[in-house]
Structures are given as C-alpha cells and as structure tokens.
Design a protein around this motif. Structure first.
Motif, PDB file in Angstrom:
ATOM      1  N   VAL A   1     -38.669  18.149  58.562  1.00  0.00           N
ATOM      2  CA  VAL A   1     -39.336  17.248  57.619  1.00  0.00           C
ATOM      3  C   VAL A   1     -39.743  18.049  56.386  1.00  0.00           C
ATOM      4  N   TRP A   2     -39.365  17.555  55.208  1.00  0.00           N
ATOM      5  CA  TRP A   2     -39.793  18.205  53.971  1.00  0.00           C
ATOM      6  C   TRP A   2     -41.264  17.863  53.733  1.00  0.00           C
ATOM      7  N   THR A   3     -42.083  18.880  53.630  1.00  0.00           N
ATOM      8  CA  THR A   3     -43.513  18.659  53.389  1.00  0.00           C
ATOM      9  C   THR A   3     -43.887  18.858  51.933  1.00  0.00           C
ATOM     10  N   ALA A   4     -43.004  19.507  51.151  1.00  0.00           N
ATOM     11  CA  ALA A   4     -43.260  19.705  49.719  1.00  0.00           C
ATOM     12  C   ALA A   4     -41.944  20.042  49.031  1.00  0.00           C
ATOM     13  N   ASP A   5     -41.884  19.697  47.747  1.00  0.00           N
ATOM     14  CA  ASP A   5     -40.722  20.034  46.926  1.00  0.00           C
ATOM     15  C   ASP A   5     -41.258  20.446  45.552  1.00  0.00           C
ATOM     16  N   PHE A   6     -41.198  21.744  45.268  1.00  0.00           N
ATOM     17  CA  PHE A   6     -41.753  22.292  44.048  1.00  0.00           C
ATOM     18  C   PHE A   6     -40.715  22.467  42.936  1.00  0.00           C
ATOM     19  N   ARG A   7     -39.513  22.007  43.170  1.00  0.00           N
ATOM     20  CA  ARG A   7     -38.446  22.174  42.199  1.00  0.00           C
ATOM     21  C   ARG A   7     -38.628  21.222  41.014  1.00  0.00           C
ATOM     22  N   ALA A   8     -38.171  21.664  39.854  1.00  0.00           N
ATOM     23  CA  ALA A   8     -38.255  20.825  38.667  1.00  0.00           C
ATOM     24  C   ALA A   8     -37.424  19.562  38.852  1.00  0.00           C
ATOM     25  N   SER A   9     -37.913  18.460  38.331  1.00  0.00           N
ATOM     26  CA  SER A   9     -37.185  17.197  38.460  1.00  0.00           C
ATOM     27  C   SER A   9     -36.172  17.067  37.345  1.00  0.00           C
TER      28      SER A   9
END
Length: 227
Positions: free
Chosen positions: A219-227
């Motif tokens: 499960v992805w709990t966070a995504d810090f990549r630029a949109s």
C-alpha cells in the motif's frame, strides 16, 4: 572529463552507484540522463555501447559499461575509489560484488522508487533473509573498520554499491539492526544522496511498469514526487 549516462533518478538504482561514487570522490564528470521510454534518445546511445544499458561511462572514445566495471576502471585512475587498507579493500570488494550479483528477492519485491513510501503486503522469508544478510554485512563492516562508512572513515565504492538499498530502506520501511539503520540514516543525510533524492522527486516522468511493481508490493502511504 568523463561522461556518465544514467536513467531516471527516481527509479534507476544501477545509475546511482557510479554517479554517487564520482560525486563523493570529487571526480569531475558530465551527466547525461536518458529517460525511460524515450526511444529518440536511447537509439543513438544503444548504437554507441554494446550492452545498450545504463550506467555507461565514456572516457574519450573509450566506453565502459556495468557499474562494477565502471568502479574498477575508475579505481585504476583514482585510488580513493576503494579503501587504501588492504584488509578493508578486500572486504569492500567482496561486499560490493555480493550486492552486484545477489539479493534478487529484494530487487524483485522492493523495486527502487525513491519518491514514494510503501507498506508491504507481506514480508516473505526470502526477503527477510536478504534484509538480514545486508544488515549483518553492514554491521560487520562498521565494526571491523570503525565507520562511519562501511569500510572505514571514507566513502568508497562499497558505500556506492549499497546506496540504492538505503533508498529502499526508506521507501519500504525495511527492518535493519541498530547499527545498520544508523548507517542508513547517515547516508540519507549525505549531500550527494540528498541531491539525488531531490532531483529524483522533481521528475514528473512516470514509468508505469516500475510503479505497478510497487503497487503490487504494498500500500502506498505517501508520494512525494512532483505532479
């Protein structure tokens, strides 16, 4: 000056190794980034290098491919690539070779994706064995050679070869022993690692196959990549 061909920093664990080694050793180089799937860029690159894969180092007309070959090529010209102490150097080469050739389950289950955080669905025994072996290996190096790096007081190629594992530790919340976890924390604080991370999460490109592997893992709990 050397030219180093790499792929996307968010995903390319193999590219990280020579890139961070060159940076930490203070060896000048020019970076050429090939985005995954950009055939217009990859076609001339594949015509230039026999393997057609990154990382690849150019030294004038000379082409050196594969991260371990690049490290050894650089070591012939820059003594700081491996530890100066003979015992530490032998251990460092062995540990780097073990990383280069092994830990297949870790690679399969925990694909490099530095900008996200994942809670694994499960930790199969084979993955636990890979993680435990890395933790033991790091602890051995730190204890034998005094740290704060794996083979002594200087960043060398063995640290470069395990740098992608440090990012995997962060992404997947892998469980290392106390000494190994402290080492991973120190590594993440290195300016070189922070630069790779910052540039990686700034990328807006998404490689769907890599992302699908990560979604299958947990499960992805966070995504810090630029949109």
């Amino acid at each position: 000056m050397y030219t180093l061909y790499i792929a996307n920093k968010n995903y390319s664990s193999w590219s990280l190794r020579p890139w961070i080694l060159l940076l930490e050793a203070g060896i000048p180089f020019e970076e050429r980034l090939l985005r995954f799937g950009d055939e217009a860029a990859w076609a001339p690159f594949r015509a230039m290098t026999p393997a057609g894969k990154v990382p690849t180092l150019l030294d004038g007309e000379r082409v050196v491919w594969d991260s371990l070959a690049i490290a050894e090529y650089l070591a012939e010209r820059h003594p700081s690539v491996w530890p100066r102490d003979e015992a530490a150097r032998a251990w460092a080469r062995s540990a780097a070779a073990e990383m280069h050739a092994g830990f297949g389950v870790l690679r399969e289950k925990c694909s490099m994706n530095i900008g996200i955080r994942v809670r694994l669905h499960e930790t199969p025994p084979a993955l636990s064995r890979d993680v435990a072996r890395i933790s033991a290996l790091w602890t051995e190096g730190l204890e034998r050679f005094g740290g704060p790096f794996l083979a002594g007081d200087t960043f060398t190629a063995v640290d470069a070869f395990f740098a992608p594992v440090v990012f995997r530790w962060q992404t997947y919340g892998l469980h290392f022993g106390e000494a190994a976890a402290a080492y991973a924390t120190r590594m993440l604080e290195r300016p070189s690692m922070r630069r790779w991370y910052d540039e990686g999460i700034a990328e807006t490109f998404r490689d769907l196959s890599h992302d699908e592997e990560c979604r299958a893992a947990g499960v992805w709990t966070a995504d810090f990549r630029a949109s």
